[in-house]
Design a protein around this motif. Structure first.
Motif, short mmCIF file in Angstrom:
data_model
loop_
_atom_site.label_atom_id
_atom_site.label_comp_id
_atom_site.label_asym_id
_atom_site.label_seq_id
_atom_site.Cartn_x
_atom_site.Cartn_y
_atom_site.Cartn_z
N THR A 4 0.68 -1.18 0.15
CA THR A 4 -0.05 -0.04 0.04
C THR A 4 0.86 1.33 0.04
O THR A 4 2.17 1.12 0.25
N THR B 250 0.96 -3.79 3.89
CA THR B 250 0.36 -4.73 2.36
C THR B 250 -1.10 -4.80 2.78
O THR B 250 -1.72 -5.12 4.00
N ALA C 9 3.48 8.53 2.83
CA ALA C 9 3.80 7.46 3.38
C ALA C 9 5.31 7.88 4.18
O ALA C 9 5.36 7.25 5.38
N ALA D 258 3.65 8.95 7.62
CA ALA D 258 3.09 7.50 8.09
C ALA D 258 4.07 7.00 8.89
O ALA D 258 3.91 6.47 9.90
N GLN D 259 5.15 6.86 8.12
CA GLN D 259 6.61 6.01 8.92
C GLN D 259 6.96 6.66 10.16
O GLN D 259 7.40 6.44 11.10
N ASN E 137 -5.20 -0.29 4.09
CA ASN E 137 -3.79 0.34 3.72
C ASN E 137 -2.70 -0.36 4.60
O ASN E 137 -1.58 0.12 4.57
N GLY E 138 -2.92 -1.52 5.45
CA GLY E 138 -2.05 -2.05 6.15
C GLY E 138 -1.49 -1.23 7.35
O GLY E 138 -0.43 -1.19 7.63
N VAL E 139 -2.43 -0.46 8.11
CA VAL E 139 -1.95 0.50 8.96
C VAL E 139 -1.45 -0.28 10.24
O VAL E 139 -0.61 -0.13 10.84
N GLN F 132 0.24 -3.03 10.15
CA GLN F 132 1.61 -3.61 9.93
C GLN F 132 2.45 -2.43 10.49
O GLN F 132 3.71 -2.89 10.57
N LEU F 133 2.13 -1.43 10.52
CA LEU F 133 3.08 -0.28 10.70
C LEU F 133 3.54 -0.07 12.41
O LEU F 133 4.26 0.62 12.95
N PRO G 277 -5.02 6.77 6.60
CA PRO G 277 -3.99 6.23 7.25
C PRO G 277 -3.38 7.24 8.45
O PRO G 277 -3.13 6.95 9.37
N LEU H 296 -3.08 6.68 12.70
CA LEU H 296 -1.89 7.02 13.16
C LEU H 296 -1.90 7.83 14.15
O LEU H 296 -1.57 7.85 15.20
#
Lengths: 263, 366
Positions: free
Chosen positions: A243, A248, B10, B13-14, B44-46, B48-49, B222, B226
């Motif tokens: 994403t 992912t 991105a 987000a990181q 969005n796979g939030v 996973q972060l 996202p 976060l």
């Protein structure tokens, strides 16, 4: 017409001729029938195929809803060409011939009376010319699919299942028109699950990817072609997308018709 | 894309994820209330972060998931009656009733239509004076103003052929019920941004104080999610339990007051059964006295319809966050997205459906 031509093209064949079976409801104005036949003739001319035979059946009034036409096509697969869903191999590159989701959103915005600031045009087109251009620079194209009903998500899951491989997509590289992306956001739909016409997905060997992309981009139906992912040996039979924010997600096989969400 | 790309950046987000990793010192269980948030987190796979210490529990805020089986059966009983045009939001169509769903009823000839707004159903009623048009009004506080407006409009236009099957639910009573349920693991809530855009944040401080739980009003993109999680973790780590607003570009303290007024005029509070959870006191709305004539349950006499949930389905525990979908014995066996036993497997926002697709990576127990 384009549907049958494209079905042939996606198996690597050069379409030659078509049959047409008409089911006509009693009382259909002749003018309508003539118009249908005229448009079929035009489409055949554009696609360079001939409608060589056909049949008509007339059904009672109230049992036919106007006219249905069913087409069947015959084409020739050139020697040495072997295209099929099961041939995708880890390392291969996945290519989209253009922006995804245009057709389905065009239909939906008309059907549901949704009006967006920019018009979304449908994009039905015969694709065998584009396929021929691709095969000319890369006879080892492994898979071709036109992602119609069920969208790219369906085609990619079918390829992953047929070849027993995984597919890893990169969200940032997938071509989607801003207006289509916005319409999908509003309705809670996924552009990857929306129907396309006049678009194809291809799986090609990595060393041929640039060559194929070049050939596609110089063809009128492949101007926006882009590499959107890779075939991988991880997560066999599963399509995964990286994403935009670095996470992912799995792209599942869509279930039935896409339905707009409440929230 | 304007107003979307900004909240999906991105790098930001990181950076937010790194900040959450920096401040967290021990495990926390945070519930995002709204199904729209669950959807965005998965899409969005939030999650996973996030560091392993931060566990997101998917809450009961998917209106499709918590609509009781009984309501679906009532909807079906109405939809198959001759002359009825039955209107619904799209995602209710595949939710299983006791025997079938609205899609299969449509296949058998019922006139079931997807609408995007309840006002479209009112329009249909105006265009088809010889038909009965029924709208299935589900959802949280977010969808209530439009539904209330539809009823008001029908009343003003004297549309005797329009009615509503109402199954509205409310967030604050659900938060209270979750916190007081036996075995509760939830330590903080991300409140649903869209609900608060209508209702404001004023309902929540008493709740946060009484339950001693942090509540952070959170959006759906996202970066919104976060930021909401970051503020929640800061509160948890500091032992605070306050209401904070991480979605101030949309949500104000007072909310949308005209919308609240029309809701108060058209609806009144009622005890409501939540699918898989049971009855929560004063957790829903029904049509108020002055608008009862638009109540489809009365007009079509389906008040007697009752239904029993599948004994195999444990979606209630999933909705309360005490059971992970893949810990349910029926998960992926008797219950799949094609053959769902409970609504959490049907809705694209449902926790079980989300797990079914991603759970292939993480089999039950892991």
């Amino acid at each position: 017409m384009n549907g049958t031509v494209n079905d042939l093209a996606m198996s690597g064949a050069r379409p030659l001729c078509l049959t047409a079976g008409f089911i006509i409801e009693e009382g259909l104005p002749m003018g309508d029938l003539v118009e249908v036949a005229r448009r079929m003739g035009l489409a055949a001319g554009r696609a360079g195929v001939r409608v060589v035979t056909g049949d008509t059946k007339v059904v009672e009034r109230g049992r036919g809803d106007g006219v249905y036409v069913n087409t069947t096509g015959v084409g020739l697969v050139p020697a040495g060409i072997d295209v099929g869903g099961g041939r995708a191999q880890p390392g291969d590159v996945v290519i989209a011939s253009g922006t995804l989701g245009d057709h389905g959103m065009a239909i939906m915005s008309v059907r549901e009376g949704l009006e967006f600031e920019a018009e979304i045009a449908s994009d039905t087109a015969p694709l065998h010319g584009l396929v021929a251009a691709m095969l000319a620079v890369c006879p080892t194209v492994r898979v071709l699919r036109d992602p119609t009903r069920g969208g790219a998500a369906t085609s990619l899951n079918e390829i992953a299942a047929a070849a027993g491989v995984g597919i890893a997509l990169d969200e940032a590289t997938i071509p989607v028109r801003p207006v289509v992306a916005a319409a999908c956001e509003i309705l809670g739909l996924d552009p990857l699950q929306v129907a396309n016409e006049g678009k194809l997905l291809a799986v090609v060997p990595a060393d041929a990817a640039d060559r194929v992309l070049g050939a596609m981009r110089s063809h009128e139906h492949g101007r926006d072609a882009a590499a959107i992912g890779r075939v991988v040996d991880r997560h066999p039979r599963i399509v995964v997308m990286g994403t935009g924010i670095g996470g992912t997600r799995i792209i599942p096989m869509p279930l039935g018709e896409q339905l707009p969400r409440i929230c | 894309m304007k107003h979307l790309a900004e909240y999906r950046d991105a790098d930001t987000a990181q950076r937010l994820a790194a900040e959450i990793r920096r401040i967290v010192t021990r495990p926390w269980a945070i519930m995002e209330v709204c199904g729209g948030q669950t959807h965005s987190i998965i899409r969005n796979g939030v999650d996973q972060l996030l560091p392993p210490e931060v566990e997101l529990i998917h809450g009961p805020g998917c209106p499709v998931c918590v609509t009781p089986l009984e309501t679906i059966d009532k909807a079906l009983a109405i939809a198959v009656q001759p002359g009825v045009i039955f209107c619904s939001f799209g995602d209710m169509l595949r939710v299983p009733g006791s025997r079938e769903n609205l899609v299969s009823a449509k296949g058998r000839g019922a006139d079931v239509r997807v609408v995007y707004s309840p006002l479209d159903a009112v329009k249909l009623a105006r265009e088809h004076p010889d038909r009965q048009v029924v709208f299935l009004a589900i959802g949280f506080e977010t969808t209530a103003p439009a539904n209330a407006m539809a009823v008001k409009l029908a009343a003003r236009q004297g549309l005797g052929n329009f009615s509503m099957l109402v199954s509205h639910v409310l967030v604050p009573p659900a938060i209270e019920a979750i916190m007081r349920s036996p075995g509760n693991r939830v330590q903080a809530f991300l409140a649903a941004g869209h609900v608060c855009s209508v209702m404001g944040t004023w309902q929540y401080p008493p709740l946060a104080g009484r339950l001693r739980v942090p509540i952070v009003v959170t959006g759906f993109e996202p970066l919104d999610l976060l930021e909401g999680i970051r503020l929640t973790v800061l509160q948890l780590e500091a032992g605070r339990h306050e209401v904070e607003n991480a979605y101030a570009r949309v949500v104000s303290e007072r909310g949308n007051e005209p919308a609240q007024e029309v809701i108060a005029e058209v609806f009144e509070a009622v005890d409501r059964a939540w699918r898989g959870i049971g009855v929560i006191p004063a957790s829903g709305w029904r049509l108020a006295k002055g608008y009862r004539e638009f109540d489809a349950e009365r007009r079509f006499a389906v008040g007697h319809v009752t239904a029993a949930e599948s004994p195999l389905c444990r979606s209630g525990e999933v909705l309360r966050g005490t059971l992970k979908p893949n810990q349910c014995p029926a998960f992926g066996q008797e219950c799949t997205p094609r053959t769902p036993l409970g609504a959490t497997m049907v809705s694209s926002e449902g926790a079980c459906a989300a797990y079914f697709h991603s759970g292939r990576f993480a089999p039950a127990g892991s």
